[in-house]
Design an enzyme around this catalytic site. Structure first.
Site, mmCIF file in Angstrom:
data_model
loop_
_atom_site.group_PDB
_atom_site.id
_atom_site.type_symbol
_atom_site.label_atom_id
_atom_site.label_comp_id
_atom_site.label_asym_id
_atom_site.label_seq_id
_atom_site.Cartn_x
_atom_site.Cartn_y
_atom_site.Cartn_z
ATOM 1 N N ARG A 129 0.813 -1.227 0.000
ATOM 2 C CA ARG A 129 0.000 0.000 0.000
ATOM 3 C C ARG A 129 0.842 1.273 0.000
ATOM 4 O O ARG A 129 0.379 2.329 0.414
ATOM 5 C CB ARG A 129 -0.999 0.006 1.164
ATOM 6 C CG ARG A 129 -2.034 -1.113 1.070
ATOM 7 C CD ARG A 129 -3.160 -0.913 2.064
ATOM 8 N NE ARG A 129 -4.166 -1.946 1.891
ATOM 9 C CZ ARG A 129 -4.155 -3.122 2.533
ATOM 10 N NH1 ARG A 129 -3.180 -3.389 3.391
ATOM 11 N NH2 ARG A 129 -5.095 -4.003 2.314
ATOM 12 N N LYS A 151 3.435 11.229 -11.281
ATOM 13 C CA LYS A 151 2.611 10.374 -12.135
ATOM 14 C C LYS A 151 3.343 9.068 -12.371
ATOM 15 O O LYS A 151 4.485 9.060 -12.831
ATOM 16 C CB LYS A 151 2.347 11.049 -13.478
ATOM 17 C CG LYS A 151 1.184 12.012 -13.492
ATOM 18 C CD LYS A 151 0.904 12.430 -14.927
ATOM 19 C CE LYS A 151 -0.271 13.351 -15.029
ATOM 20 N NZ LYS A 151 -0.550 13.739 -16.433
ATOM 21 N N GLU A 193 10.102 17.281 -25.115
ATOM 22 C CA GLU A 193 9.465 17.701 -23.863
ATOM 23 C C GLU A 193 10.023 19.039 -23.379
ATOM 24 O O GLU A 193 9.303 19.836 -22.781
ATOM 25 C CB GLU A 193 9.646 16.633 -22.783
ATOM 26 C CG GLU A 193 8.889 15.338 -23.023
ATOM 27 C CD GLU A 193 7.404 15.424 -22.648
ATOM 28 O OE1 GLU A 193 6.932 16.534 -22.310
ATOM 29 O OE2 GLU A 193 6.726 14.391 -22.703
ATOM 30 N N LYS A 235 7.586 22.699 -14.344
ATOM 31 C CA LYS A 235 6.698 21.591 -14.009
ATOM 32 C C LYS A 235 6.361 21.596 -12.527
ATOM 33 O O LYS A 235 5.200 21.378 -12.144
ATOM 34 C CB LYS A 235 7.330 20.252 -14.398
ATOM 35 C CG LYS A 235 6.409 19.080 -14.057
ATOM 36 C CD LYS A 235 6.698 17.822 -14.804
ATOM 37 C CE LYS A 235 5.580 16.809 -14.596
ATOM 38 N NZ LYS A 235 5.828 15.548 -15.319
ATOM 39 N N GLU A 245 -4.062 16.779 -11.408
ATOM 40 C CA GLU A 245 -4.559 17.103 -12.743
ATOM 41 C C GLU A 245 -6.063 17.330 -12.775
ATOM 42 O O GLU A 245 -6.799 16.729 -13.561
ATOM 43 C CB GLU A 245 -4.170 16.018 -13.756
ATOM 44 C CG GLU A 245 -4.184 16.529 -15.189
ATOM 45 C CD GLU A 245 -3.629 15.543 -16.193
ATOM 46 O OE1 GLU A 245 -4.404 15.059 -17.016
ATOM 47 O OE2 GLU A 245 -2.420 15.263 -16.148
ATOM 48 N N ARG A 249 -2.692 21.385 -14.402
ATOM 49 C CA ARG A 249 -1.687 20.380 -14.731
ATOM 50 C C ARG A 249 -1.919 19.785 -16.112
ATOM 51 O O ARG A 249 -0.979 19.300 -16.755
ATOM 52 C CB ARG A 249 -1.656 19.283 -13.663
ATOM 53 C CG ARG A 249 -0.532 18.272 -13.913
ATOM 54 C CD ARG A 249 -0.234 17.402 -12.729
ATOM 55 N NE ARG A 249 0.828 16.456 -13.060
ATOM 56 C CZ ARG A 249 1.474 15.711 -12.173
ATOM 57 N NH1 ARG A 249 1.185 15.814 -10.889
ATOM 58 N NH2 ARG A 249 2.415 14.883 -12.555
ATOM 59 N N ASN A 253 0.156 18.432 -20.818
ATOM 60 C CA ASN A 253 -0.133 17.469 -21.870
ATOM 61 C C ASN A 253 -0.200 18.115 -23.251
ATOM 62 O O ASN A 253 -0.716 17.505 -24.192
ATOM 63 C CB ASN A 253 -1.457 16.749 -21.574
ATOM 64 C CG ASN A 253 -1.331 15.798 -20.410
ATOM 65 O OD1 ASN A 253 -0.416 14.991 -20.348
ATOM 66 N ND2 ASN A 253 -2.246 15.914 -19.451
ATOM 67 N N HIS A 256 0.185 16.014 -26.329
ATOM 68 C CA HIS A 256 0.084 14.605 -25.959
ATOM 69 C C HIS A 256 -1.173 13.915 -26.483
ATOM 70 O O HIS A 256 -1.188 12.697 -26.633
ATOM 71 C CB HIS A 256 0.163 14.454 -24.436
ATOM 72 C CG HIS A 256 1.542 14.628 -23.887
ATOM 73 N ND1 HIS A 256 2.249 15.798 -24.017
ATOM 74 C CD2 HIS A 256 2.351 13.769 -23.200
ATOM 75 C CE1 HIS A 256 3.429 15.661 -23.431
ATOM 76 N NE2 HIS A 256 3.511 14.448 -22.942
ATOM 77 N N HIS A 260 -0.267 10.475 -28.097
ATOM 78 C CA HIS A 260 -0.689 9.164 -27.604
ATOM 79 C C HIS A 260 -1.411 8.364 -28.682
ATOM 80 O O HIS A 260 -1.266 7.137 -28.759
ATOM 81 C CB HIS A 260 -1.574 9.325 -26.370
ATOM 82 C CG HIS A 260 -0.822 9.794 -25.158
ATOM 83 N ND1 HIS A 260 -1.443 10.240 -24.017
ATOM 84 C CD2 HIS A 260 0.509 9.878 -24.912
ATOM 85 C CE1 HIS A 260 -0.525 10.586 -23.121
ATOM 86 N NE2 HIS A 260 0.659 10.365 -23.648
ATOM 87 N N HIS A 274 8.482 8.536 -27.620
ATOM 88 C CA HIS A 274 7.475 9.393 -26.984
ATOM 89 C C HIS A 274 7.747 10.877 -27.226
ATOM 90 O O HIS A 274 6.855 11.640 -27.617
ATOM 91 C CB HIS A 274 7.415 9.108 -25.479
ATOM 92 C CG HIS A 274 6.469 10.012 -24.751
ATOM 93 N ND1 HIS A 274 5.101 9.941 -24.904
ATOM 94 C CD2 HIS A 274 6.702 11.041 -23.885
ATOM 95 C CE1 HIS A 274 4.527 10.868 -24.155
ATOM 96 N NE2 HIS A 274 5.470 11.546 -23.528
#
Length: 377
Positions: A129, A151, A193, A235, A245, A249, A253, A256, A260, A274
């Site tokens: 956990r 993330k 990026e 960032k 997000e 935030r 992206n 993106h 994606h 990427h």
């Protein structure tokens, strides 16, 4: 600041009891033990997850750097590549950590690029956990983006990064000396990026990149450190405002949504890295913005001119091999994490450094931008 003989810059991410430092400099891996030791209790042992490429290049240096501070290391090397970021290798990592008796108060070290950082961070988030982890990113893309912000996750057959959790690291060590071992293509993919940060929120940074980008690519360590620091600070500022997000935030992206879909269409393979997808996606996002009347056509032209000057991919024609139709690519965007109540959100721009999130984008406008890009192949 200096640990031993290694100077570094620090960007602090102030998230209350989850706050941490991102330390940026050359030689940090060799000094990793000095940085990590304060996080450990009486058990001087860490559990390193890496990939086979990074292990061959840098694992001995990390082991020696930890041993210098009396820290034992056990390691697992997974195959390199985006296809590793999936259930089979995630399961392997979790079972390995359990077999090695990684306890809740121990530390997992993610030593690699974005794939390893995302996978190892996700494994740490669910193990018992939640156990702590340290990011030691070895690629430009990971140093400026994926290692910061918490993330973590893996890909699904339905899309990229659809399975994961927010789990902040306890420390990030961005050793810019490691960037010297990247191929030119991998470095430029990471640059996709870097330039994104200027495009989304700081035209001054983009201006700086237009002047200094070639020096970064040529290996200027001072300018590489400055680009990483600037990106990480941007960032961190956004993450502090919106950790999970719910609002700002999502600006991170930029590019993106297109990226994606393209990664899915190319099977998460070496056909499209990427960061290359991000660069192409940014160019498409600015083209879409211009066609919707949000900015002048000179703006996307400037974006593409800079990417071309850097030698990175910026057009759909730069992707080798067949691609699906424009309609099919837009359908793939429907599995993006940014879909809310069935509506796909795009990050568009009124100009360089002035981006925003919107769901008010006609599908036919998106299809037309993609179709025109495909027609130019």
């Amino acid at each position: 600041m200096i640990y031993g003989s290694v100077p570094f810059q620090t960007v602090h991410v102030p998230l209350g009891d989850r706050a941490y430092d991102v330390r940026i400099g050359a030689g940090l891996v060799a000094q990793a033990g000095a940085h990590i030791a304060p996080l450990l209790g009486t058990k001087k042992k860490v559990f390193v997850i890496t990939d086979e490429t990074v292990a061959g290049l840098h694992l001995q240096t990390l082991e020696a750097g930890l041993a210098a501070s009396g820290i034992e290391m056990v390691s697992l090397a997974l195959p390199a590549g985006e296809s590793t970021k999936a259930w089979p290798h995630f399961t392997r990592a979790v079972e390995w950590l359990l077999a090695k008796k990684c306890e809740r108060r121990d530390i997992v070290v993610a030593f690699g690029g974005g794939v390893i950082g995302d996978l190892a961070g996700f494994a740490a988030s669910v193990l018992r956990r939640g156990v702590r982890f340290v990011q030691i990113p070895t690629t430009l893309l990971a140093q400026v983006d994926s290692s910061v912000g918490g993330k973590t996750g893996i890909n699904s057959s339905h899309g990229k990064n659809l399975i994961g959790a927010f789990h902040q690291p306890s420390l990030v060590l961005a050793d810019i000396a490691l960037l010297g071992t990247l191929t030119a293509r991998d470095f430029l993919a990471g640059y996709g990026e870097v330039q994104k940060y200027g495009l989304l929120g700081d035209e001054t940074f983009f201006d700086w990149l237009e002047v200094n980008g070639p020096d970064l690519a040529a290996g200027d360590m001072v300018k590489r450190a400055e680009a990483v620091r600037w990106s990480v600070q941007m960032k961190a500022d956004i993450v502090v405002r919106d950790e999970t997000e719910q609002g700002d935030r999502a600006l991170l992206n930029l590019g993106h949504t297109f990226c994606h879909a393209l990664e899915s269409a190319t099977g998460y393979s070496d056909r499209l890295l990427h960061g290359e997808g991000v660069a192409i996606g940014c160019a498409l996002a600015f083209e879409l913005s211009a066609r919707l009347g949000l900015c002048s056509q000179e703006v996307p032209s400037r974006v593409r001119a800079h990417l071309k000057a850097m030698g990175t991919k910026c057009d759909l024609s730069d992707i080798e091999g067949a691609l699906p139709s424009a309609e099919a690519l837009v359908d793939l965007m429907g599995q993006d994490k940014k879909v809310v109540d069935g509506q796909l959100r795009f990050i568009l721009a009124r100009g360089i450094g002035d981006s925003f999130v919107t769901a008010d984008v006609p599908r036919d406008a998106v299809v037309k931008v993609v179709a025109d890009g495909l027609a130019a192949r």
